[in-house]
Design a protein around this motif. Structure first.
Motif, mmCIF file in Angstrom:
data_model
loop_
_atom_site.group_PDB
_atom_site.id
_atom_site.type_symbol
_atom_site.label_atom_id
_atom_site.label_comp_id
_atom_site.label_asym_id
_atom_site.label_seq_id
_atom_site.Cartn_x
_atom_site.Cartn_y
_atom_site.Cartn_z
ATOM 1 N N UNK A 66 4.226 8.950 7.027
ATOM 2 C CA UNK A 66 2.925 8.295 6.794
ATOM 3 C C UNK A 66 3.126 6.784 6.609
ATOM 4 N N UNK A 67 4.202 6.415 5.932
ATOM 5 C CA UNK A 67 4.455 4.986 5.691
ATOM 6 C C UNK A 67 4.540 4.234 7.026
ATOM 7 N N UNK A 68 5.260 4.796 7.984
ATOM 8 C CA UNK A 68 5.456 4.100 9.260
ATOM 9 C C UNK A 68 4.148 3.999 10.047
ATOM 10 N N UNK A 69 3.278 5.014 9.858
ATOM 11 C CA UNK A 69 1.958 4.940 10.512
ATOM 12 C C UNK A 69 1.175 3.764 9.913
ATOM 13 N N UNK A 70 1.291 3.587 8.597
ATOM 14 C CA UNK A 70 0.574 2.480 7.939
ATOM 15 C C UNK A 70 1.150 1.128 8.379
ATOM 16 N N UNK A 71 2.484 1.021 8.398
ATOM 17 C CA UNK A 71 3.108 -0.272 8.728
ATOM 18 C C UNK A 71 2.759 -0.747 10.135
ATOM 19 N N UNK A 72 2.422 0.201 11.010
ATOM 20 C CA UNK A 72 2.123 -0.172 12.405
ATOM 21 C C UNK A 72 0.747 -0.813 12.553
ATOM 22 N N UNK A 73 -0.109 -0.657 11.526
ATOM 23 C CA UNK A 73 -1.507 -1.112 11.696
ATOM 24 C C UNK A 73 -1.623 -2.607 11.952
ATOM 25 N N UNK A 128 0.852 -1.202 0.000
ATOM 26 C CA UNK A 128 0.000 0.000 0.000
ATOM 27 C C UNK A 128 0.886 1.250 0.000
ATOM 28 N N UNK A 129 1.877 1.245 0.887
ATOM 29 C CA UNK A 129 2.771 2.411 0.984
ATOM 30 C C UNK A 129 3.514 2.611 -0.342
ATOM 31 N N UNK A 130 3.901 1.510 -0.963
ATOM 32 C CA UNK A 130 4.627 1.599 -2.224
ATOM 33 C C UNK A 130 3.764 2.278 -3.292
ATOM 34 N N UNK A 165 7.814 9.876 16.974
ATOM 35 C CA UNK A 165 6.981 9.420 15.841
ATOM 36 C C UNK A 165 6.810 7.906 15.879
ATOM 37 N N UNK A 166 5.709 7.438 15.275
ATOM 38 C CA UNK A 166 5.541 5.980 15.152
ATOM 39 C C UNK A 166 6.637 5.441 14.240
ATOM 40 N N UNK A 167 7.237 4.345 14.660
ATOM 41 C CA UNK A 167 8.328 3.763 13.875
ATOM 42 C C UNK A 167 8.276 2.246 14.055
ATOM 43 N N UNK A 168 9.289 1.541 13.585
ATOM 44 C CA UNK A 168 9.299 0.083 13.771
ATOM 45 C C UNK A 168 10.726 -0.411 13.888
ATOM 46 N N UNK A 169 10.845 -1.685 14.285
ATOM 47 C CA UNK A 169 12.166 -2.289 14.524
ATOM 48 C C UNK A 169 12.646 -3.079 13.310
ATOM 49 N N UNK A 170 12.147 -2.725 12.139
ATOM 50 C CA UNK A 170 12.505 -3.379 10.869
ATOM 51 C C UNK A 170 11.769 -4.710 10.712
ATOM 52 N N UNK A 217 -4.189 8.580 2.009
ATOM 53 C CA UNK A 217 -4.082 8.640 0.548
ATOM 54 C C UNK A 217 -4.177 10.109 0.174
ATOM 55 N N UNK A 218 -3.048 10.761 0.109
ATOM 56 C CA UNK A 218 -3.030 12.194 -0.197
ATOM 57 C C UNK A 218 -1.745 12.503 -0.950
ATOM 58 N N UNK A 219 -1.615 13.731 -1.357
ATOM 59 C CA UNK A 219 -0.482 14.072 -2.222
ATOM 60 C C UNK A 219 0.870 13.873 -1.541
#
Ligand code: ADP
Ligand code: ASP
Ligand code: MG
Length: 446
Positions: free
Chosen positions: A111-118, A48-50, A190-195, A103-105
């Motif tokens: 934004x990607x990291x917010x999506x990946x956390x879902x 989705x992020x891609x 910020x929301x992030x992840x551990x890879x 989904x915006x310009x």
């Protein structure tokens, strides 16, 4: 306190979630349960992020719709009552609405990291609701409240410990806590992840923070096998590994364990057990400080390796040559895996060719540079300390029909690595299994 981590396949369907619910409610010891996203979810979120990076909202919407249907189905199968079905639908819908709102310009890594956390947020909420529907009390702990990385994107152990212990102190009588693997906040909040695959890391960081009796990594196989079961038939579980052996295997391609996961457990001397959700009584693998002397344990392989050979007449008697070579890799932030040297040159391998061109450009100042691509590192792991006789011979003679580009031994007591063409990987892994594990003794001559 025990820490129990369940991977994507283990929570991949309503049936699997019910099975995990049974496992985490068996036994008396208080526990923190770490959940991954349902299998396939993080890949879909990456997709989705891609699409959004590529400014293709239709592509993104298609994946979102497909994924939300999968969740609707799981919710339908998981809950018995309309009340809990509705509560789960509301929770999951809120996450999909948030994804759609992005989904915006302007689409950035924020934004990607917010999506990946879902994914992890949804699986933990679904589990919590399922347990509640079954009348089982569990306490959600939001990983975003305690799991944090510092300015170098490394886990901030001090912050994690302090905040997690504070949270736990608020529930002195609770025995079952549930939290998200993989997700965290970074140094900027910020929301992030551990890879990718990082839920294993979450589990061992939590284990270290709470000084757990044990960290259990529950997955879809009965422990660390002695070779890659995706490639070699007839592999068998290794019942005991020490921390260093496990770290080498994880780093060199044994996907069952994320490479970062061992260090926090090793530093705090907390045993890590690899267990199978589909076969919970199988002994699995126990990773601890104990070493089985003179025993070859397992083989793993790391793909997509490039070898760089720097040949220089000037290396002869020259000091500083090695420093310059390694500085070049450091300047381009490219880690080196294997190194071999001779009087006329040095060969190194890298697995990230992003800066290869610049690296080669710089290295040409010091010698003639040759590149070999499409290689794999095959890594044999066990107590290979040099006093044990005969182990290296067994390993190398197993590969008598395979062209070997580099051999590295002696960098640690636990690893002998060989660099071979990717085309020969499967043949090499099978030959090693045949010679090392099917043959009677994989132990050193005494
Ligand atoms: P999870 O989703 O639970 O984190 P992973 O897919 O990350 O699970 O890891 C489990 C998989 O690792 C197994 O299904 C297996 O195919 C793969 N694997 C690769 N090498 C090994 C090995 N040496 N031993 C066990 N599993 C391995
Ligand atoms: N869900 C994340 C991933 O697929 C983290 C994990 O499963 O460990 O990478
Ligand atoms: Mg994994």
């Amino acid at each position: 306190m025990n820490v129990l981590k369940f991977g994507g396949t283990s929570v991949g369907s309503a049936e699997r979630i019910k099975n995990v619910a049974r496992l985490i409610t068996t036994g008396d010891e208080p526990r923190i349960v770490v959940l991954s996203a349902m299998a396939g979810t993080t890949n879909a979120l990456v997709e989705i992020a891609d699409y959004l990076y590529k400014k293709n909202p239709d592509g993104a919407n298609e994946v979102i719709n497909r994924l939300s249907l999968k969740y609707a189905e799981a919710i339908n199968d998981l809950y018995a009552t309309p009340e809990y079905r509705q509560r789960a639908e509301e929770s999951v819908t809120a996450h999909f609405d948030l994804i759609r709102s992005l989904i915006k310009d302007m689409f950035t890594s924020f934004e990607e990291r917010i999506i990946l956390a879902r994914g992890e947020l949804m699986s933990t909420e679904m589990m919590h609701l399922y347990l509640a529907e079954q009348g089982i009390a569990s306490t959600p702990l939001s990983a975003l409240d305690f799991m944090r990385t510092d300015k170098n994107a490394e886990p901030d152990a001090f912050f994690i410990k302090e905040n997690l212990l504070n949270l736990l102190d608020q529930y002195p009588d609770e025995k079952l806590f549930i939290t998200e693997g993989y997700i965290c906040r970074n140094a900027y909040g910020e929301i992030d992840n551990l890879q990718r695959g990082g839920s294993d890391y979450t589990a061992s960081l939590i284990g270290a923070a709470v000084r757990a009796s044990e960290v259990q990594i529950w997955t879809d196989i009965d422990g660390m096998h002695n070779n890659d079961p995706r490639i070699v038939d007839g592999t068998t579980p290794v019942h005991r590994l020490n921390f260093d052996e496990a770290a080498e295997l994880a780093y060199f391609g044994a996907k069952i364990l994320h490479p970062t996961c061992i260090l926090p457990a090793k530093q705090s001397n907390i045993p890590v057990r690899l267990l199978n959700t589909m076969q919970p009584d199988a002994p699995g693998t126990l990773i601890s400080n104990e070493t089985d002397r003179g025993t070859i344990k397992a083989v793993a392989a790391k793909d997509n390796i490039t070898a760089i050979w720097i040949k220089s007449g000037r290396m002869l008697l020259a000091t500083g040559f090695m420093r310059k070579v390694f500085e070049t890799f450091e300047n381009h932030r490219t880690p080196v895996d294997m190194v071999t040297t001779s009087e006329v040159g040095i060969s190194v391998t890298i697995d990230n060719p992003k800066h290869l061109e610049e690296i080669v450009d710089d290295l040409k100042r010091y010698g003639t540079v040759t590149i070999d691509r499409d290689l794999v590192i095959v890594c044999v792991v066990g107590d290979l300390s040099w006093q044990h006789l005969g182990l290296e011979v067994r390993i190398i003679s197993a590969l008598r029909d395979i062209p070997v580009r580099m051999i590295s031994y002696g960098g640690s007591n636990y690893n002998l690595s060989l660099l071979i063409p990717a085309a020969d990987k499967a043949r090499a892994l099978r030959a090693l299994s045949r010679h090392l594990f099917d043959a009677p003794e994989a132990t050193a001559e005494q």
